[in-house]
Scaffold this motif. Structure first.
Motif, PDB file in Angstrom:
ATOM      1  N   UNK A 248      18.205   6.298   1.392  1.00 34.67           N
ATOM      2  CA  UNK A 248      18.042   5.206   0.426  1.00 34.67           C
ATOM      3  C   UNK A 248      18.082   3.866   1.134  1.00 34.67           C
ATOM      4  N   UNK A 249      19.033   3.687   2.042  1.00 35.39           N
ATOM      5  CA  UNK A 249      19.125   2.434   2.793  1.00 35.39           C
ATOM      6  C   UNK A 249      17.910   2.231   3.685  1.00 35.39           C
ATOM      7  N   UNK A 250      17.463   3.302   4.337  1.00 33.82           N
ATOM      8  CA  UNK A 250      16.313   3.187   5.230  1.00 33.82           C
ATOM      9  C   UNK A 250      15.051   2.781   4.476  1.00 33.82           C
ATOM     10  N   UNK A 251      14.777   3.418   3.361  1.00 32.85           N
ATOM     11  CA  UNK A 251      13.571   3.102   2.590  1.00 32.85           C
ATOM     12  C   UNK A 251      13.671   1.706   1.997  1.00 32.85           C
TER      13      UNK A 251
ATOM     14  N   UNK B  99       0.827  -1.197   0.000  1.00 34.41           N
ATOM     15  CA  UNK B  99       0.000   0.000   0.000  1.00 34.41           C
ATOM     16  C   UNK B  99       0.869   1.258   0.000  1.00 34.41           C
ATOM     17  N   UNK B 100       0.519   2.181  -0.869  1.00 32.91           N
ATOM     18  CA  UNK B 100       1.250   3.445  -0.956  1.00 32.91           C
ATOM     19  C   UNK B 100       2.640   3.319  -1.514  1.00 32.91           C
ATOM     20  N   UNK B 101       2.886   2.289  -2.327  1.00 34.67           N
ATOM     21  CA  UNK B 101       4.242   2.060  -2.816  1.00 34.67           C
ATOM     22  C   UNK B 101       4.716   3.162  -3.773  1.00 34.67           C
ATOM     23  N   UNK B 102       3.778   3.805  -4.474  1.00 33.41           N
ATOM     24  CA  UNK B 102       4.170   4.826  -5.454  1.00 33.41           C
ATOM     25  C   UNK B 102       4.875   5.984  -4.762  1.00 33.41           C
ATOM     26  N   UNK B 103       4.299   6.474  -3.652  1.00 33.44           N
ATOM     27  CA  UNK B 103       4.914   7.589  -2.931  1.00 33.44           C
ATOM     28  C   UNK B 103       6.285   7.206  -2.384  1.00 33.44           C
TER      29      UNK B 103
ATOM     30  N   UNK C  32       9.988   8.822  -3.236  1.00 33.50           N
ATOM     31  CA  UNK C  32      10.957   9.254  -2.225  1.00 33.50           C
ATOM     32  C   UNK C  32      12.296   8.547  -2.416  1.00 33.50           C
ATOM     33  N   UNK C  33      12.218   7.240  -2.678  1.00 37.33           N
ATOM     34  CA  UNK C  33      13.444   6.459  -2.854  1.00 37.33           C
ATOM     35  C   UNK C  33      14.263   6.978  -4.022  1.00 37.33           C
ATOM     36  N   UNK C  34      13.607   7.193  -5.168  1.00 35.71           N
ATOM     37  CA  UNK C  34      14.360   7.602  -6.356  1.00 35.71           C
ATOM     38  C   UNK C  34      14.698   9.087  -6.349  1.00 35.71           C
ATOM     39  N   UNK C  35      14.001   9.868  -5.554  1.00 35.32           N
ATOM     40  CA  UNK C  35      14.448  11.245  -5.349  1.00 35.32           C
ATOM     41  C   UNK C  35      15.797  11.280  -4.652  1.00 35.32           C
ATOM     42  N   UNK C  36      15.949  10.426  -3.626  1.00 38.86           N
ATOM     43  CA  UNK C  36      17.237  10.346  -2.929  1.00 38.86           C
ATOM     44  C   UNK C  36      18.300   9.666  -3.781  1.00 38.86           C
ATOM     45  N   UNK C  37      17.889   8.650  -4.562  1.00 38.87           N
ATOM     46  CA  UNK C  37      18.855   8.006  -5.454  1.00 38.87           C
ATOM     47  C   UNK C  37      19.373   8.986  -6.503  1.00 38.87           C
ATOM     48  N   UNK C  38      18.510   9.887  -6.950  1.00 36.42           N
ATOM     49  CA  UNK C  38      18.950  10.888  -7.927  1.00 36.42           C
ATOM     50  C   UNK C  38      20.024  11.789  -7.338  1.00 36.42           C
ATOM     51  N   UNK C  39      19.897  12.135  -6.049  1.00 37.45           N
ATOM     52  CA  UNK C  39      20.914  12.961  -5.398  1.00 37.45           C
ATOM     53  C   UNK C  39      22.239  12.211  -5.296  1.00 37.45           C
ATOM     54  N   UNK C  40      22.172  10.924  -4.933  1.00 42.44           N
ATOM     55  CA  UNK C  40      23.393  10.120  -4.835  1.00 42.44           C
ATOM     56  C   UNK C  40      24.031   9.962  -6.211  1.00 42.44           C
ATOM     57  N   UNK C  41      23.203   9.700  -7.236  1.00 48.28           N
ATOM     58  CA  UNK C  41      23.726   9.500  -8.587  1.00 48.28           C
ATOM     59  C   UNK C  41      24.325  10.782  -9.161  1.00 48.28           C
ATOM     60  N   UNK C  42      23.847  11.932  -8.703  1.00 47.60           N
ATOM     61  CA  UNK C  42      24.412  13.206  -9.176  1.00 47.60           C
ATOM     62  C   UNK C  42      25.898  13.277  -8.873  1.00 47.60           C
ATOM     63  N   UNK C  43      26.263  12.890  -7.669  1.00 51.41           N
ATOM     64  CA  UNK C  43      27.677  12.893  -7.296  1.00 51.41           C
ATOM     65  C   UNK C  43      28.452  11.825  -8.047  1.00 51.41           C
ATOM     66  N   UNK C  44      27.828  10.675  -8.302  1.00 52.23           N
ATOM     67  CA  UNK C  44      28.518   9.577  -8.976  1.00 52.23           C
ATOM     68  C   UNK C  44      28.705   9.843 -10.464  1.00 52.23           C
ATOM     69  N   UNK C  45      27.723  10.460 -11.112  1.00 56.61           N
ATOM     70  CA  UNK C  45      27.753  10.656 -12.559  1.00 56.61           C
ATOM     71  C   UNK C  45      28.299  12.025 -12.964  1.00 56.61           C
ATOM     72  N   UNK C  46      28.476  12.926 -12.001  1.00 55.42           N
ATOM     73  CA  UNK C  46      28.937  14.272 -12.329  1.00 55.42           C
ATOM     74  C   UNK C  46      30.249  14.324 -13.098  1.00 55.42           C
ATOM     75  N   UNK C  47      31.322  13.653 -12.629  1.00 59.00           N
ATOM     76  CA  UNK C  47      32.583  13.698 -13.376  1.00 59.00           C
ATOM     77  C   UNK C  47      32.464  13.150 -14.796  1.00 59.00           C
TER      78      UNK C  47
END
Length: 374
Positions: free
Chosen positions: A129-132, A43-47, A51-66
């Motif tokens: 990301x780990x918590x979710x 239930x409520x998996x979409x929200x 949230x999960x991929x919003x945080x993953x996007x922040x982590x990936x920004x640092x990884x993919x930036x260079x």
């Protein structure tokens, strides 16, 4: 005119960086979602997924930036060449520095920004990301490897087994082994509680003390409460659970010192601390290297070649990072060397190309070695 050219090249580069980064980040997130979509239920998996991929996007920004800086540099110069603007610059006696300087300064500013972004944003986003993933979608991965509390420690002649508790509140159900220089057991303390006092002294409650003499005899004493000099202050036991990538630089330094004092592995934490700076900074020489490659004469397929060259450089550098990390974990390479080696390799290659295009490094003439007459 130079200022106009400078900002024109910089503006073109920034547009390329934004476009390429957005494309790479989108592909990464879509592929990751497709790979894990089966686990996202309830239930409520979409929200929660948002949230999960919003945080993953922040982590990936640092990884993919260079990588984005690298690809965008090659694409920028190739675009200018395709329009004939590089030829026009040469006709106006502008050298390669007119491309190197604006792209290099812009890349350096982004690299420094990525360091701050990692320290202030990515650290927290990685934890979320780990918590979710664990609490909401029951995906544990290697969570236990980093979050299982440490119980065995060594400091000098003492080996500690601390079943539960913390350095601030004290420990429960402890065992303290005292070893001789020959690594033989000379004393064992079992206690219900262990509480810090001043300096390196501790108060133990419910103590059973066993002493072992060299001739094999054992002596047992019990104490309701006793004080012992154990040679370790309470702050040395502040071992934080969690991934080293999820700790700030100050926390990493604290954990490196604490782990070294207690005989725990700290090489991964030292590597992470150096990578906090070395990995983003690698985007600067990578961008300059891409500029040098894109300026090669008689180059065909400018945009395609720039993307292929950029991907090859990125894959090579990531492969080198993986090899260096493995060597660090197996204690065959110093963490500092492993972290900064890719940046050094990129810097040397970029410097050689820049010197060549500036005319400061000429190709050595071929020499024919005549065989001595007999």
């Amino acid at each position: 005119m130079r200022a106009t050219l400078f900002f024109y090249v910089m503006r073109t580069y920034v547009k390329s960086v934004v476009g390429i980064f957005a494309a790479v980040l989108t592909v990464f997130l879509v592929v990751d979602f497709v790979d894990r979509a089966r686990a996202y239920t309830g239930e409520g998996w979409v929200w929660d997924v948002l949230r999960l991929y919003g945080n993953k996007a922040l982590v990936a920004t640092q990884q993919l930036g260079p990588a984005a800086l690298l690809l965008a540099a090659g694409v920028t110069v190739s675009t200018l060449r395709k329009r004939g603007e590089v030829t026009a610059l040469r006709a106006l006696t502008f050298g390669p520095s007119s491309l190197y300087v604006p792209i290099g300064l812009c890349a350096l500013a982004v690299c420094l920004g990525l360091i701050v972004f990692d320290e202030l944003v990515v650290v927290k986003a990685s934890r979320r990301v780990d918590e979710i993933s664990t609490q909401r979608f029951n995906r544990w991965g290697d969570w236990r490897l980093y979050y299982t509390p440490k119980q065995w420690f060594r400091r000098g002649e003492h080996v500690f087994f601390l079943r539960a508790g913390s350095a601030e509140e004290g420990f429960r159900e402890v065992a303290i082994l005292t070893l001789t220089p020959e690594f033989k057991l000379s004393r064992r303390l079992d206690a219900e509680g262990m509480y810090p006092l001043e300096g390196t002294r501790w108060r133990l409650t419910g103590v059973v003390e066993r002493s072992f003499s060299p001739d094999g005899r054992t002596q047992v004493r019990t104490h309701e409460e006793a004080e012992y000099e154990l040679g370790v202050p309470s702050n040395s036991f502040r071992i934080r659970p969690g991934r080293p990538e999820q700790m700030r630089s100050s926390e990493l330094r604290e954990q490196i010192v604490a782990r070294a004092e207690l005989g725990l592995a700290s090489r991964q934490y030292t590597l992470t601390l150096h990578n906090r700076f070395a990995y983003p900074v690698a985007g600067f020489p990578a961008a300059l290297l891409a500029v040098g490659l894109a300026l090669r004469p008689n180059r065909r397929g400018h945009l395609t070649a720039a993307i292929v060259e950029g991907l090859l450089i990125a894959v090579t550098m990531w492969g080198l990072m993986v090899v260096c990390r493995t060597l660090v974990m197996t204690e065959r390479l110093a963490p500092m060397v492993a972290a900064w080696l890719p940046s050094v390799v990129l810097s040397v290659a970029a410097a050689l190309l820049w010197l060549r295009w500036e005319g400061l490094l000429q190709r050595a003439p071929r020499r024919v070695l005549a065989s001595p007459s007999r």
